[in-house]
Scaffold this motif. Structure first.
Motif, PDB file in Angstrom:
ATOM      1  N   VAL A  82      63.665  21.525  -8.443  1.00 14.59           N
ATOM      2  CA  VAL A  82      62.490  22.340  -8.119  1.00 14.59           C
ATOM      3  C   VAL A  82      62.959  23.554  -7.310  1.00 14.59           C
ATOM      4  CG1 VAL A  82      60.251  22.402  -6.929  1.00 14.59           C
ATOM      5  CG2 VAL A  82      61.015  20.289  -8.007  1.00 14.59           C
ATOM      6  N   SER A 106      62.429  16.788  -6.486  1.00 10.85           N
ATOM      7  CA  SER A 106      61.127  16.149  -6.289  1.00 10.85           C
ATOM      8  C   SER A 106      61.297  14.720  -5.783  1.00 10.85           C
ATOM      9  CB  SER A 106      60.351  16.133  -7.605  1.00 10.85           C
ATOM     10  OG  SER A 106      61.040  15.335  -8.561  1.00 10.85           O
ATOM     11  N   LEU A 109      56.025  13.125  -9.158  1.00 12.06           N
ATOM     12  CA  LEU A 109      55.370  14.162  -9.937  1.00 12.06           C
ATOM     13  C   LEU A 109      54.149  13.582 -10.622  1.00 12.06           C
ATOM     14  CD1 LEU A 109      55.503  17.045 -11.321  1.00 12.06           C
ATOM     15  CD2 LEU A 109      56.927  15.952 -13.084  1.00 12.06           C
ATOM     16  N   ILE A 114      53.009  17.650  -7.050  1.00 20.21           N
ATOM     17  CA  ILE A 114      54.385  17.192  -6.897  1.00 20.21           C
ATOM     18  C   ILE A 114      54.667  17.037  -5.411  1.00 20.21           C
ATOM     19  CG2 ILE A 114      55.294  19.561  -6.816  1.00 20.21           C
ATOM     20  CD1 ILE A 114      57.708  18.568  -8.473  1.00 20.21           C
ATOM     21  N   SER A 115      55.584  16.146  -5.064  1.00 16.56           N
ATOM     22  CA  SER A 115      56.072  16.127  -3.686  1.00 16.56           C
ATOM     23  C   SER A 115      57.570  16.383  -3.738  1.00 16.56           C
ATOM     24  CB  SER A 115      55.735  14.822  -2.967  1.00 16.56           C
ATOM     25  OG  SER A 115      56.535  13.767  -3.413  1.00 16.56           O
ATOM     26  N   ILE A 116      58.042  17.134  -2.755  1.00 26.00           N
ATOM     27  CA  ILE A 116      59.449  17.529  -2.715  1.00 26.00           C
ATOM     28  C   ILE A 116      60.062  17.161  -1.379  1.00 26.00           C
ATOM     29  CG2 ILE A 116      59.146  19.450  -4.337  1.00 26.00           C
ATOM     30  CD1 ILE A 116      59.181  21.355  -1.878  1.00 26.00           C
ATOM     31  N   ILE A 132      59.574  24.214 -11.916  1.00 28.05           N
ATOM     32  CA  ILE A 132      59.997  22.853 -12.222  1.00 28.05           C
ATOM     33  C   ILE A 132      60.851  22.886 -13.478  1.00 28.05           C
ATOM     34  CG2 ILE A 132      59.226  20.536 -12.838  1.00 28.05           C
ATOM     35  CD1 ILE A 132      56.542  21.199 -11.508  1.00 28.05           C
TER      36      ILE A 132
END
Length: 191
Positions: A82, A106, A109, A114-116, A132
């Motif tokens: 990402v 990430s 997703l 999304i979390s990163i 992405i």
């Protein structure tokens, strides 16, 4: 809640359409409430009931209070590249912005977010653009987004887990993400 003492909650007797619900001591009830915009739930045991001076119940917590996640789309844990671009204010009272340009991976997703993993805390509401790179034959997907939360990922407090909501995504991009998530989920189920 009318009172909290010695680990017990004293609440007004719940009603439905003006009538008291039929409840009795030793009955276990499910409770929910909103704290800072997030649903919380727990179970409680009816310890006592009183009708005078006002109808009340004394409740003993019989489970831990937990947060309820109400996501619209199913999330899959995955590590994909990402790229993040934007800027944010470290101090909300200042007009000084900090540039935000980074490459990361990430945590998970979904078709809507999304979390990163990120080295710095990014304030909620920060607008960013992400790119992405799905492991398929298509080009990278660029999406305008909003930061929903940023919190420590673990006890070691080195990386922040930053939750991001997609603000504008095309139907074709969303379909690509859903196909990827479906394949990833199937691969995780294979022995």
């Amino acid at each position: 809640i009318n009172d909290i003492s010695e680990g017990r909650l004293v609440i007004a007797w719940p009603t439905s359409e003006g009538l008291r619900l039929l409840l009795h001591p030793d009955q276990i009830l499910d409770f929910s409430y909103i704290k800072d915009g997030t649903p919380q739930v727990f179970k409680g045991l009816v310890d006592e009931d009183r009708l005078e001076p006002l109808p009340e119940l004394t409740i003993i917590l019989s489970s831990a209070i937990s947060t309820v996640q109400r996501r619209q789309d199913f999330r899959v844990k995955c590590l994909i590249p990402v790229e993040v671009a934007g800027s944010y204010k470290e101090n909300p009272r200042s007009d000084v912005t900090t540039p935000l340009v980074a490459k990361t991976v990430s945590n998970d997703l979904s078709a809507s977010g999304i979390s990163i993993r990120f080295a710095k805390r990014v304030p909620e509401g920060t607008l960013i653009n992400i790119k992405i790179s799905l492991p398929d034959d298509g080009p990278a997907i660029s999406i305008p987004c909003e930061v929903v939360y940023s919190e420590y990922q673990s006890e070691n407090q080195i990386l922040y887990r930053t939750g991001i909501r997609f603000l504008a995504i095309t139907a074709a991009e969303r379909a690509r993400i859903v196909r990827f998530l479906y394949r990833a989920q199937l691969q995780g189920l294979r022995p």
